[in-house]
Design a protein around this motif. Sequence first.
Motif, PDB file in Angstrom:
ATOM      1  N   ALA A   1      64.129 -47.015   2.595  1.00 10.20           N
ATOM      2  CA  ALA A   1      62.873 -47.714   2.321  1.00 10.20           C
ATOM      3  C   ALA A   1      62.188 -48.192   3.595  1.00 10.20           C
ATOM      4  O   ALA A   1      61.008 -48.548   3.575  1.00 10.20           O
ATOM      5  CB  ALA A   1      63.129 -48.899   1.394  1.00 10.20           C
ATOM      6  N   ASN A   2      62.944 -48.228   4.700  1.00 10.85           N
ATOM      7  CA  ASN A   2      62.382 -48.658   5.979  1.00 10.85           C
ATOM      8  C   ASN A   2      62.029 -47.487   6.889  1.00 10.85           C
ATOM      9  O   ASN A   2      61.501 -47.689   7.985  1.00 10.85           O
ATOM     10  CB  ASN A   2      63.359 -49.579   6.713  1.00 10.85           C
ATOM     11  CG  ASN A   2      63.520 -50.915   6.019  1.00 10.85           C
ATOM     12  OD1 ASN A   2      62.670 -51.319   5.232  1.00 10.85           O
ATOM     13  ND2 ASN A   2      64.617 -51.608   6.291  1.00 10.85           N
ATOM     14  N   ALA A   3      62.332 -46.259   6.465  1.00 11.73           N
ATOM     15  CA  ALA A   3      62.067 -45.069   7.285  1.00 11.73           C
ATOM     16  C   ALA A   3      60.761 -44.419   6.846  1.00 11.73           C
ATOM     17  O   ALA A   3      60.697 -43.222   6.546  1.00 11.73           O
ATOM     18  CB  ALA A   3      63.229 -44.089   7.189  1.00 11.73           C
ATOM     19  N   LEU A   4      59.709 -45.226   6.792  1.00  9.99           N
ATOM     20  CA  LEU A   4      58.392 -44.766   6.372  1.00  9.99           C
ATOM     21  C   LEU A   4      57.398 -45.005   7.504  1.00  9.99           C
ATOM     22  O   LEU A   4      57.392 -46.090   8.110  1.00  9.99           O
ATOM     23  CB  LEU A   4      57.940 -45.515   5.115  1.00  9.99           C
ATOM     24  CG  LEU A   4      58.810 -45.312   3.863  1.00  9.99           C
ATOM     25  CD1 LEU A   4      58.408 -46.295   2.775  1.00  9.99           C
ATOM     26  CD2 LEU A   4      58.697 -43.880   3.366  1.00  9.99           C
ATOM     27  N   TYR A   5      56.565 -44.016   7.784  1.00  6.53           N
ATOM     28  CA  TYR A   5      55.648 -44.061   8.920  1.00  6.53           C
ATOM     29  C   TYR A   5      54.216 -43.818   8.440  1.00  6.53           C
ATOM     30  O   TYR A   5      53.914 -42.759   7.884  1.00  6.53           O
ATOM     31  CB  TYR A   5      56.021 -42.994   9.951  1.00  6.53           C
ATOM     32  CG  TYR A   5      57.404 -43.139  10.541  1.00  6.53           C
ATOM     33  CD1 TYR A   5      57.594 -43.621  11.826  1.00  6.53           C
ATOM     34  CD2 TYR A   5      58.533 -42.791   9.798  1.00  6.53           C
ATOM     35  CE1 TYR A   5      58.869 -43.747  12.375  1.00  6.53           C
ATOM     36  CE2 TYR A   5      59.809 -42.909  10.328  1.00  6.53           C
ATOM     37  CZ  TYR A   5      59.965 -43.395  11.613  1.00  6.53           C
ATOM     38  OH  TYR A   5      61.240 -43.525  12.135  1.00  6.53           O
TER      39      TYR A   5
END
Length: 440
Positions: A146-150
């Motif tokens: 959920a934190n590996a979004l760009y």
Amino acid sequence: MGKNQSANYKSQLRVIPRSEHNISRKHISKNALKVLYRLKDGGYDAYLVGGGVRDILLGLQPKDFDIATNATPEQIKGLFNNCRLIGRRFRLAHIVFGRDVIEVATLRGHHDDDAKTGKQSEHGQLLRDNVYGSINEDAERRDFSANALYYNIADFSIHDYWGGVDAIQNKQLDLIGDPETRYREDPVRMLRAIRFAVKLNMQITEPTRDPIKSLAPLLQNIPKARLFEECLKLLLSGQGLDTFKLLVEYQLFQQIFPNLAQAVEHSESKTYQLICQALTNTDARINKGLRITPAFLFAALLWYEVEAGKQHYLDEDVPEHDAISLAISAVLDSGQYNVVIPKRFSSTIREIWFMQARLEKRAGKRCLKLLENPKFRAAYDFLLLRSQVEQGELVNIGQWWTEIQQSDEAQQKILLSQIGVNEQKRSRKRKPRRSKKTES
């Protein structure tokens, strides 16, 4: 995540165009947009990354806006006069706009076994981490999907490498890569898993949660100052009570406060009840936008350690005033817990604790001077907190202090006279204390 781990955990890029997601530039702070556009105009890739993207997708207001770029820290500094470079383990750029700080990180790469810029401890913890790489590698280095979004400022698309959008929709918190390896690289990730699970109302997936209890002791390798800061994020989030209970369930709290391990594993213990009540009150204040101080919460965490220490010294025939002072110093200076409490908080904790005995005794007219003490309110609130757990006479004492603050001078004299009468009644019931010398 090193090359040997990444082979077993392959990312699959999904590019989500602007028409298929709800992120708009109006959701992003003006200062973060300034940084994104300056990097883009300087010829670099620029992405809003991590929690900022995640929170907007969840319909939340991000607390921070972090940016990732292929520019090196030195190149970033060349673009911004208001930039300062920080960190050794992670080299970061902070772009300062008054009180607002936008954190910019260069995209991270993998470590080669002989990489001079990457270094690990014997437990697998990363000690130095200035290896730069591509966005694909950076995505593998992120902790949770959920934190590996760009969010790409060039075309307003979202680059999703590990199914983060689906994880958010399914309310699942899933660690990227081999969980044991990732926790060993940075044991604080275990604390982050708990914090995000509570904050975002997500379920920790089975592979992500399974190693936590066995690896929890690795937290003892984390610097105490860093653990103190993590405790503030965990317990002063407005959801501190739920976070505390989950930390205890996964045996993480017990690693940070090993001196409280036995007490917090029994919900009927006074320590557990006082912590829960303190967190309930703290959550309520935070969610109402009221001021709180970490000193009050840490005073609650360690109060019964002070009480036990005080009783130990009293049993050794140390005078009560000295027994309290020695107990407070023993607890704050013992090093029995794995955080360092900054002096600005520990001095307030001392005063809150030391004033408890004075509040309980209400010694004649002198007790009115306590109302003028700058720390009276905190000590009084702490007395009320204790009364919720301990009940008995402490409830009456708390009510008395509440009344005397609300009374005029004439009413205060009446309340003070009542203390003298009640104290005489209690003294008649007391048995004379026999000293150890007499008993021997």
